[in-house]
Design an enzyme around this catalytic site. Structure first.
Site, short mmCIF file in Angstrom:
data_model
loop_
_atom_site.label_atom_id
_atom_site.label_comp_id
_atom_site.label_asym_id
_atom_site.label_seq_id
_atom_site.Cartn_x
_atom_site.Cartn_y
_atom_site.Cartn_z
N SER A 1 -0.54 2.23 -3.31
CA SER A 1 0.09 1.54 -2.18
C SER A 1 -0.98 1.09 -1.19
CB SER A 1 1.07 2.47 -1.48
OG SER A 1 2.11 2.82 -2.35
N HIS B 1 4.85 3.48 -9.31
CA HIS B 1 5.95 4.38 -8.96
C HIS B 1 7.17 4.11 -9.85
CE1 HIS B 1 4.09 4.17 -4.69
NE2 HIS B 1 3.79 5.36 -5.18
N LYS C 1 1.89 10.31 9.97
CA LYS C 1 1.17 9.40 9.07
C LYS C 1 1.54 7.95 9.42
CE LYS C 1 0.00 9.42 4.18
NZ LYS C 1 0.35 9.97 2.88
N ARG D 1 -2.73 9.39 -11.86
CA ARG D 1 -3.35 8.15 -12.32
C ARG D 1 -4.68 8.44 -13.01
NH1 ARG D 1 -2.83 5.58 -6.52
NH2 ARG D 1 -3.51 7.71 -6.23
O1 PNS Z 1 2.85 9.53 -1.86
P1 PNS Z 1 2.05 10.67 -1.25
O2 PNS Z 1 1.70 10.37 0.19
O3 PNS Z 1 0.85 11.01 -2.09
O4 PNS Z 1 3.05 11.95 -1.27
C1 PNS Z 1 2.63 13.22 -0.76
C2 PNS Z 1 3.82 14.21 -0.67
C3 PNS Z 1 4.98 13.56 0.08
C4 PNS Z 1 4.29 14.57 -2.05
C5 PNS Z 1 3.32 15.48 0.05
O5 PNS Z 1 2.58 15.13 1.17
C6 PNS Z 1 4.48 16.38 0.50
O6 PNS Z 1 5.20 16.91 -0.29
N1 PNS Z 1 4.62 16.51 1.84
C7 PNS Z 1 5.70 17.27 2.45
C8 PNS Z 1 5.13 18.42 3.27
C9 PNS Z 1 4.83 19.61 2.39
O7 PNS Z 1 5.69 20.15 1.74
N2 PNS Z 1 3.56 20.03 2.38
C10 PNS Z 1 3.14 21.17 1.60
C11 PNS Z 1 2.47 20.76 0.31
S1 PNS Z 1 0.76 21.07 0.46
#
Ligand code: PNS
Length: 164
Positions: free
Chosen positions: A129, A17, A41, A90
């Site tokens: 993570s 990150h 989550k 990645r």
């Molecule tokens: O680090 P992560 O868990 O891979 O991040 C995922 C993230 C936070 C980028 C994604 O889950 C997100 O943007 N969630 C917010 C809810 C949202 O907007 N969902 C619609 C996108 S499909």
């Protein structure tokens, strides 16, 4: 001002990150690193703990701001007047999931929110993570994955003394 949001769970922040944050900070006037506050989550760290760790880890990069958000990313981005979301890729296995999120966000935002993918530097290509948490749970060495002060907090969560 040309800003971008780097959203994620950051549970906890890793060198992968930090590599993305540092490179993105050279491309934008401001990078807003935003921790998703998603009650559904199950996370190891609270949102506040994750924000604090990110603040500490990025304290030497002046154009990085750390925040948290809940709900949809497109709504948050709109409220911040930002139209670029940064995500790290990645390996090819990340691509399908990330493409789906990027395209959904583009559609839901009426074409406004674009996603900028940065490929993770090779040395961090397999860092995650969840991997860090699994290794730490078994008291393995995570010193090459996260900053020292983060490692200490992760070991504490699993009830281990910090390894030397
Ligand atoms: O680090 P992560 O868990 O891979 O991040 C995922 C993230 C936070 C980028 C994604 O889950 C997100 O943007 N969630 C917010 C809810 C949202 O907007 N969902 C619609 C996108 S499909």
């Amino acid at each position: 001002m040309h800003s971008a949001i780097y959203p994620g769970s950051f549970d906890p922040v890793t060198f992968g990150h930090l590599d993305i944050i540092s490179r993105a900070s050279g491309m934008f006037d401001e990078v807003i690193v935003s921790v998703l506050d998603n009650c559904n989550k199950k996370a190891l760290f609270t949102v506040e703990e994750r924000v604090e760790m990110l603040k500490e880890a990025t304290k030497d990069i002046p154009n990085v701001r750390v925040e948290s958000f809940s709900g949809l990313l497109i709504e948050y981005a709109k409220s911040m007047n930002v139209n670029i979301s940064i995500r790290g890729l990645r390996a090819i296995t990340d691509f399908e999931y990330e493409l789906q999120i990027a395209q959904t966000n583009k559609l839901l935002s009426g074409g406004k929110l674009d996603t900028l993918f940065l490929t993770t530097s090779l040395e961090y290509a397999y860092l995650s993570s969840s991997g860090v948490k699994e290794i730490a749970n078994f008291n393995g060495d995570i010193s090459k994955c996260v900053p020292d002060f983060v490692a200490k907090k992760v070991y504490e969560k699993f009830g281990h003394e910090k390894r030397d």
